[in-house]
Design an enzyme around this catalytic site. Structure first.
Site, mmCIF file in Angstrom:
data_model
loop_
_atom_site.group_PDB
_atom_site.id
_atom_site.type_symbol
_atom_site.label_atom_id
_atom_site.label_comp_id
_atom_site.label_asym_id
_atom_site.label_seq_id
_atom_site.Cartn_x
_atom_site.Cartn_y
_atom_site.Cartn_z
ATOM 1 N N SER A 28 0.834 -1.209 0.000
ATOM 2 C CA SER A 28 0.000 0.000 0.000
ATOM 3 C C SER A 28 0.870 1.262 0.000
ATOM 4 O O SER A 28 1.670 1.452 -0.915
ATOM 5 C CB SER A 28 -0.979 -0.040 1.176
ATOM 6 O OG SER A 28 -2.018 0.898 0.995
ATOM 7 N N HIS B 126 -7.996 -5.419 -0.642
ATOM 8 C CA HIS B 126 -6.698 -4.767 -0.492
ATOM 9 C C HIS B 126 -5.701 -5.668 0.249
ATOM 10 O O HIS B 126 -4.543 -5.759 -0.126
ATOM 11 C CB HIS B 126 -6.894 -3.450 0.266
ATOM 12 C CG HIS B 126 -5.709 -2.542 0.257
ATOM 13 N ND1 HIS B 126 -4.978 -2.271 -0.886
ATOM 14 C CD2 HIS B 126 -5.125 -1.820 1.257
ATOM 15 C CE1 HIS B 126 -4.005 -1.427 -0.596
ATOM 16 N NE2 HIS B 126 -4.059 -1.150 0.694
ATOM 17 N N ASP C 91 -9.864 -5.187 -4.900
ATOM 18 C CA ASP C 91 -9.353 -4.072 -4.095
ATOM 19 C C ASP C 91 -10.101 -2.786 -4.456
ATOM 20 O O ASP C 91 -10.108 -2.374 -5.618
ATOM 21 C CB ASP C 91 -7.852 -3.906 -4.365
ATOM 22 C CG ASP C 91 -7.141 -3.000 -3.361
ATOM 23 O OD1 ASP C 91 -7.808 -2.198 -2.696
ATOM 24 O OD2 ASP C 91 -5.903 -3.110 -3.270
#
Length: 271
Positions: A96, A252, A224
């Site tokens: 991320s 995610h 996601d």
């Protein structure tokens, strides 16, 4: 074993260092810390890898200065840890915003001492929409999220957590597990949480991506909604020779939605 590394005057980062052998640095996502990778640390340290988890400034056990949350500074923090621990031929794994920081590190420091790069649901090329870039979160939605952090951080983290996992993967995600992720987010400082999200809102990595010359694997949850699959498509097109691993049943957090497949693919990346 945990240690502290001073990355600039009066700012030290907590570094978890587990196992011996080939070094693998893990960069966590917002708003968590390196403990999000504890299952990988347990498993990989048994496979002959040295797992190094860095709590970014403002998160986990690291110092939380009032400022210094730009991607440039966060990338420089990673270099300081690599130098202090005298690491070389490192596998760099960024999740991320950790993936975004990894991209900036590769461009800013020329891939210094990195052997291979893995980007996991990376917040790149840019996390928010802008001119000629209709992907990701709208800027006004990012603003609203920052306002929510300032008003009721626990509730914002709970809401964010509900978007983090798909729950349709290899096994159901338990409520205690979700509570654990929430607790990791609460361990961060409020100001680090805000300022890192401001960097997510503002930073643009489109010029950094073509500078990556290291072998790169992109991991992407196809469900996601935080860092959507379009990000992975753009990264794949922008990084010469990169490869894409898709997680069809993951949101995610593909390492939680499809843990067995994730660990298998991570080990393949490390071979």
């Amino acid at each position: 074993m945990g240690t502290y590394v001073e990355v600039e005057k009066n700012v030290s980062l907590y570094v978890e260092d587990v196992g011996t052998g080939t070094p693998v640095i893990f960069l966590h996502g917002w708003p968590l810390n390196s403990r999000m990778f504890e299952y990988q640390f347990t498993w990989l340290s048994e496979q002959g890898y040295r797992c190094i988890g860095i709590d970014q400034r403002g998160f986990g056990k690291s110092d939380a200065p009032a400022e210094g949350y730009s991607y440039d500074r966060l990338a420089d923090d990673i270099k300081a840890v690599i130098d202090r621990l005298e690491l070389d031929q490192v596998y760099l794994v960024g999740f991320s915003v950790g993936g975004a920081i990894a991209v900036r590190y590769m461009a800013r420091h020329g891939g210094y001492r990195i052997r291979k790069l893995a980007l996991l649901g990376a917040a790149a090329p840019a996390f928010t929409q802008r001119d000629q870039y209709p992907y990701g979160m709208k800027r006004e939605d990012a603003q609203a999220q920052i306002a929510a952090i300032r008003q009721d951080r626990p509730q914002l983290l709970r809401d964010f957590g509900s978007q983090f996992l798909d729950g349709g993967g290899e096994r159901a995600i338990s409520e205690p597990f979700k509570d654990w992720l929430q607790q990791l987010g609460l361990e961060a400082s409020a100001w680090g949480t805000v300022h890192t999200f401001e960097s997510l809102r503002d930073e643009d990595l489109r010029d950094d991506i073509p500078q990556i010359k290291t072998a790169t694997t992109i991991f992407q949850g196809m469900k996601d909604i935080i860092c959507p699959p379009e990000f992975a498509t753009l990264l794949l097109a922008g990084i010469d020779g990169s490869t894409l691993v898709q997680f069809e049943q993951s949101g995610h957090g593909m390492l939680f939605d499809e843990p067995d497949k994730f660990n298998e693919e991570l080990l393949r990346f490390l071979k």
